[in-house]
Write a protein that holds these residues in place. Sequence first.
Motif, short mmCIF file in Angstrom:
data_model
loop_
_atom_site.label_atom_id
_atom_site.label_comp_id
_atom_site.label_asym_id
_atom_site.label_seq_id
_atom_site.Cartn_x
_atom_site.Cartn_y
_atom_site.Cartn_z
N VAL A 1 39.64 37.23 39.10
CA VAL A 1 40.05 36.66 40.37
C VAL A 1 41.43 37.20 40.74
CG1 VAL A 1 40.76 34.52 41.52
CG2 VAL A 1 38.67 34.57 40.14
N GLY A 2 41.54 37.77 41.92
CA GLY A 2 42.81 38.28 42.40
C GLY A 2 43.58 37.23 43.17
N VAL A 3 44.89 37.14 42.89
CA VAL A 3 45.80 36.31 43.68
C VAL A 3 46.80 37.28 44.28
CG1 VAL A 3 47.47 34.43 43.66
CG2 VAL A 3 45.47 34.33 42.16
N VAL A 4 46.73 37.46 45.60
CA VAL A 4 47.47 38.55 46.23
C VAL A 4 48.42 38.03 47.31
CG1 VAL A 4 45.55 40.11 45.79
CG2 VAL A 4 45.75 39.05 48.02
N GLY A 5 49.38 38.87 47.62
CA GLY A 5 50.36 38.55 48.65
C GLY A 5 51.64 39.30 48.37
N GLU A 6 52.54 39.28 49.33
CA GLU A 6 53.82 39.96 49.16
C GLU A 6 54.72 39.21 48.19
OE1 GLU A 6 54.96 41.78 53.38
OE2 GLU A 6 54.18 39.75 53.55
N SER A 7 55.85 39.82 47.81
CA SER A 7 56.83 39.14 46.98
C SER A 7 57.27 37.85 47.65
CB SER A 7 58.05 40.05 46.76
OG SER A 7 57.69 41.20 46.03
N GLY A 8 57.36 36.78 46.86
CA GLY A 8 57.73 35.50 47.40
C GLY A 8 56.57 34.65 47.89
N ALA A 9 55.34 35.17 47.70
CA ALA A 9 54.17 34.41 48.16
C ALA A 9 53.87 33.22 47.26
CB ALA A 9 52.95 35.33 48.24
N GLY A 10 54.39 33.21 46.03
CA GLY A 10 54.12 32.12 45.10
C GLY A 10 53.11 32.47 44.02
N LYS A 11 52.72 33.74 43.96
CA LYS A 11 51.65 34.16 43.04
C LYS A 11 52.00 33.85 41.58
CE LYS A 11 51.89 38.53 44.17
NZ LYS A 11 53.10 38.49 45.00
N SER A 12 53.19 34.29 41.14
CA SER A 12 53.57 34.12 39.74
C SER A 12 53.79 32.66 39.37
CB SER A 12 54.83 34.93 39.42
OG SER A 12 54.57 36.32 39.55
N ASP B 1 34.13 40.33 26.26
CA ASP B 1 34.44 39.08 25.58
C ASP B 1 34.29 37.86 26.49
OD1 ASP B 1 34.94 40.16 23.09
OD2 ASP B 1 37.07 40.47 23.47
N ASN B 2 33.80 38.08 27.73
CA ASN B 2 33.59 37.00 28.69
C ASN B 2 34.88 36.23 28.96
OD1 ASN B 2 31.75 35.77 30.45
ND2 ASN B 2 31.41 34.06 29.05
N ILE B 3 36.00 36.97 29.00
CA ILE B 3 37.31 36.38 29.27
C ILE B 3 37.53 36.34 30.78
CG2 ILE B 3 39.80 36.69 29.00
CD1 ILE B 3 39.22 38.08 26.33
N ALA B 4 38.00 35.22 31.28
CA ALA B 4 38.39 35.12 32.69
C ALA B 4 39.76 35.75 32.87
CB ALA B 4 38.41 33.66 33.12
N ILE B 5 39.98 36.35 34.04
CA ILE B 5 41.28 36.96 34.34
C ILE B 5 41.74 36.51 35.71
CG2 ILE B 5 42.49 39.13 34.82
CD1 ILE B 5 40.81 40.49 32.74
N ILE B 6 42.99 36.06 35.77
CA ILE B 6 43.68 35.89 37.04
C ILE B 6 44.61 37.09 37.18
CG2 ILE B 6 45.33 34.52 38.36
CD1 ILE B 6 44.25 32.02 37.02
N LEU B 7 44.33 37.92 38.16
CA LEU B 7 45.09 39.15 38.38
C LEU B 7 46.04 38.93 39.55
CD1 LEU B 7 45.59 42.13 37.67
CD2 LEU B 7 43.72 42.72 39.22
N VAL C 1 44.17 47.82 43.79
CA VAL C 1 43.86 47.21 42.50
C VAL C 1 42.82 46.10 42.67
CG1 VAL C 1 44.80 45.79 40.62
CG2 VAL C 1 46.06 47.80 41.43
N VAL C 2 42.96 45.32 43.73
CA VAL C 2 41.98 44.27 44.01
C VAL C 2 40.59 44.86 44.22
CG1 VAL C 2 41.33 42.49 45.69
CG2 VAL C 2 43.71 42.70 44.97
N ALA C 3 40.52 45.94 45.01
CA ALA C 3 39.23 46.58 45.27
C ALA C 3 38.61 47.11 43.99
CB ALA C 3 39.43 47.72 46.27
N GLU C 4 39.44 47.60 43.08
CA GLU C 4 38.97 48.18 41.83
C GLU C 4 38.49 47.12 40.84
OE1 GLU C 4 38.23 51.25 39.06
OE2 GLU C 4 38.93 51.49 41.12
N MET C 5 39.14 45.94 40.87
CA MET C 5 39.00 45.01 39.75
C MET C 5 38.30 43.69 40.07
SD MET C 5 40.51 46.24 36.98
CE MET C 5 41.02 44.80 36.02
N CYS C 6 38.53 43.14 41.25
CA CYS C 6 38.29 41.71 41.44
C CYS C 6 36.91 41.35 41.98
CB CYS C 6 39.37 41.12 42.37
SG CYS C 6 41.03 41.24 41.67
N ASP C 7 36.41 40.20 41.51
CA ASP C 7 35.17 39.62 42.02
C ASP C 7 35.45 38.72 43.22
OD1 ASP C 7 33.66 40.65 39.73
OD2 ASP C 7 34.73 39.13 38.57
N GLY D 1 37.84 34.40 49.37
CA GLY D 1 36.43 34.71 49.44
C GLY D 1 36.09 35.83 48.48
N PRO D 2 34.82 36.21 48.39
CA PRO D 2 34.44 37.36 47.57
C PRO D 2 35.28 38.58 47.96
CG PRO D 2 32.49 36.21 48.36
CD PRO D 2 33.66 35.60 49.08
#
Length: 256
Positions: free
Chosen positions: A38-49, A205-211, A218-224, A238-239
Amino acid sequence: MSNLITVSDLTIAYPMSDGEIFRALKNISIEVNRGQIVGVVGESGAGKSTIGKTALGLLDENAIIEGGSISLEGEKISDLSEAGFSPIRGKRIGYIYQNPMTALNPVLTIGEQLLETIEAHTEKRGNEAKAYAIELLEQAEVPEAEDRLSKFPHQLSGGLCQRIVFAIAICARPDLIIADEPTTALDVTVQKAVLDTLKKLAKQDNIAIILITHDMGVVAEMCDYVYVLRYGGMVEHGPAEQVLAHPSKGYSRGLM
């Protein structure tokens, strides 16, 4: 199927010296299942981290969870004490930092750091722990794995160090890995190889990832699935294919 991790209406506030309140997150809700990236995206300061820090109990001392919660397999973890987070950090939730050189101790060899983590989070000791360390490095596609155990971080490339950070993160076979801008510090020529390694580790290993990332490539390459944040609020989600190809909000279109 129940979610592995659920962020429900999470609001994180920071009191400022002038008496104002800064809200780094505002009613954010996110769901992640096993094996999902799962990708969490946005500019710096968006609150992602801030989401990742809350899930690991690593918020700054002046941070206030003003509302909402984070649950791991139905168990609320966002209000745990420091002792309560001990069996979760590293064991159930792994963390990959943006810069591998800040995640690795420069005065310890790769082997010393891997073995320390293995002994902290598993029952393996001695030769069994060393064999497992080599297995982890091989799984993270580190060439000449046994030889790398005697090396210091500065003797290896950034791409190799990031793969070693992956090996450390999966040591205890966690349920979830939070990857915070894991390729930002890498040369563009090695980013794809490193991301492919992370994706392979998650799937086998069926590990979940928050990217956590600002990079839509990177989102296009990695995220569901993807969540778009701005100024601490949710813009849309969304997807990944849907949000990338047909974003419904102007901000998301701007990120593309």
